[in-house]
Write a protein that holds these residues in place. Sequence first.
Motif, PDB file in Angstrom:
ATOM      1  N   GLU A  98      44.731  71.360 -23.473  1.00 22.38           N
ATOM      2  CA  GLU A  98      44.419  72.638 -22.708  1.00 22.38           C
ATOM      3  C   GLU A  98      45.568  73.613 -22.826  1.00 22.38           C
ATOM      4  N   LEU A  99      46.509  72.929 -22.609  1.00 20.69           N
ATOM      5  CA  LEU A  99      47.916  73.991 -22.626  1.00 20.69           C
ATOM      6  C   LEU A  99      48.159  74.472 -23.861  1.00 20.69           C
ATOM      7  N   LEU A 100      47.980  73.677 -25.049  1.00 22.49           N
ATOM      8  CA  LEU A 100      48.499  74.212 -26.194  1.00 22.49           C
ATOM      9  C   LEU A 100      47.538  75.276 -26.724  1.00 22.49           C
ATOM     10  N   SER A 101      46.263  75.197 -26.402  1.00 25.27           N
ATOM     11  CA  SER A 101      45.071  75.980 -27.020  1.00 25.27           C
ATOM     12  C   SER A 101      45.348  77.372 -26.233  1.00 25.27           C
ATOM     13  N   ALA A 102      45.503  77.151 -24.675  1.00 23.04           N
ATOM     14  CA  ALA A 102      45.581  78.040 -23.838  1.00 23.04           C
ATOM     15  C   ALA A 102      46.338  79.256 -23.936  1.00 23.04           C
ATOM     16  N   TYR A 103      47.794  78.748 -24.321  1.00 22.45           N
ATOM     17  CA  TYR A 103      48.827  79.402 -24.531  1.00 22.45           C
ATOM     18  C   TYR A 103      49.527  79.457 -25.854  1.00 22.45           C
ATOM     19  N   ASN A 104      48.624  78.934 -26.885  1.00 20.36           N
ATOM     20  CA  ASN A 104      49.248  78.839 -28.315  1.00 20.36           C
ATOM     21  C   ASN A 104      50.698  78.588 -28.367  1.00 20.36           C
ATOM     22  N   VAL A 105      51.060  77.464 -27.786  1.00 20.82           N
ATOM     23  CA  VAL A 105      52.491  76.801 -28.031  1.00 20.82           C
ATOM     24  C   VAL A 105      52.063  75.247 -28.466  1.00 20.82           C
ATOM     25  N   THR A 106      53.471  74.809 -29.015  1.00 21.49           N
ATOM     26  CA  THR A 106      53.685  73.417 -29.517  1.00 21.49           C
ATOM     27  C   THR A 106      53.850  72.454 -28.027  1.00 21.49           C
ATOM     28  N   PRO A 107      53.881  71.388 -28.204  1.00 25.27           N
ATOM     29  CA  PRO A 107      54.424  70.449 -27.169  1.00 25.27           C
ATOM     30  C   PRO A 107      55.692  70.711 -26.619  1.00 25.27           C
ATOM     31  N   GLU A 108      56.506  70.964 -27.667  1.00 24.13           N
ATOM     32  CA  GLU A 108      57.711  70.918 -27.395  1.00 24.13           C
ATOM     33  C   GLU A 108      58.225  72.356 -26.588  1.00 24.13           C
TER      34      GLU A 108
END
Length: 400
Positions: A286-296
């Motif tokens: 959910e964080l990756l898709s909502a903010y367009n980031v990678t885990p790192e």
Amino acid sequence: MEKQRMNEVPSAKKLIYNRIAEQGVVSKAELMAVFSFTSSTLSRLLDEMVTDRLLLTSGLGPSSGGRRPILYEINPAYGYFFGLEISRRYSALGFFDMRLNPMSFTRWRMDEAMTPTQFVEHAANNIRSILNDHQIERRQVLGIGVGAVGPLDREKGVILRPLNYPAKGWTNVPICSLLEQATGIPSRLENGANTALMGEHWAMRSENLQHMLYVHAGVGLRSAMMSNGRIVHGSLDMEGSIGQMIIQTDGPRLHDSGNYGALEAFVSVQALEKQARSHAKMGRDELLSAYNVTPEQINYDLLLRALSHGNAYVSELFLQSAAYFGIGLANLINMFHPEKIILGGALLNSHEQFYDTAIRIARNNTYYYPEYQPSFSKGVLQEDAVATGAALMMRNALAI
């Protein structure tokens, strides 16, 4: 209050000065009720301190049947102090008069470019600008108090081996000598948790608190304790050792060193970042898709954004951390039995629910509750506490 006895005039003056500083405006009769002096001796000491401009006469008090008493207060313009906070996310510089009135406050972020050399240059430039703005000469500044993340060598004024500074070079830094070389102003070092507690104790002086606990939860965990109105120093200046309190014997550890199941592995900016990154790698997207980031790329600032947007997953992360923090607080409370606990740091200010959850869990696990109920507070000074307490430390060290 039990009367205090003094044998030598310099220490007597200092005690009188501190009493007037705490009370604001004081009459001779009020001082006579506290100190064991003859009337003539106290009059002489007060007259000398007025002559030296340490004290000002502040009009006349109400009469109790005879002549109206002269009132005394400290002279705010006798000298000035800087209070400097050195922390891992932000640092701050405050400028104060003798009454600890803040005349200026400035803050800056501690990023990868803020090496010790850059830090000292930045602080020195700010000091020069502040003095110029207030048209105060450097000789009028009596000292720079420094409150820094430990471990420290307070006597030598050296920051030893702090963890998690964004910039390189923060190992064995002789910060006091560097500041003195750059500014020409004497400096003194204390750990930031202690100066924060000093500052808050001063701000709450009307409550006459004697036993206090300060806990800061941010990039790391820091704590300070006051007993009988005095900061408690251990044989080592390791303010971050609270983070090594074991609360789960088979739990994780935050770094490659430190205790397994330590409090810092559950309650710190780094712990939240580490958990969120680990969950993302295991499929929580959910964080990756909502903010367009990678885990790192998940960091604390992003978690705060998600928290402010009401993200249920991130809210649960913070509340779990708050519950663990409450358990750690209960352990400390059950050991020290403070009257008041001051809580500060990024996590405590992240959301009101974090604070509320932490103190609820702490209360529920406090021995003798509800008969024994210490009070909790975010403090009066809050983010200004470290710098204010550092300036107070310098005033307390002033020879009178």
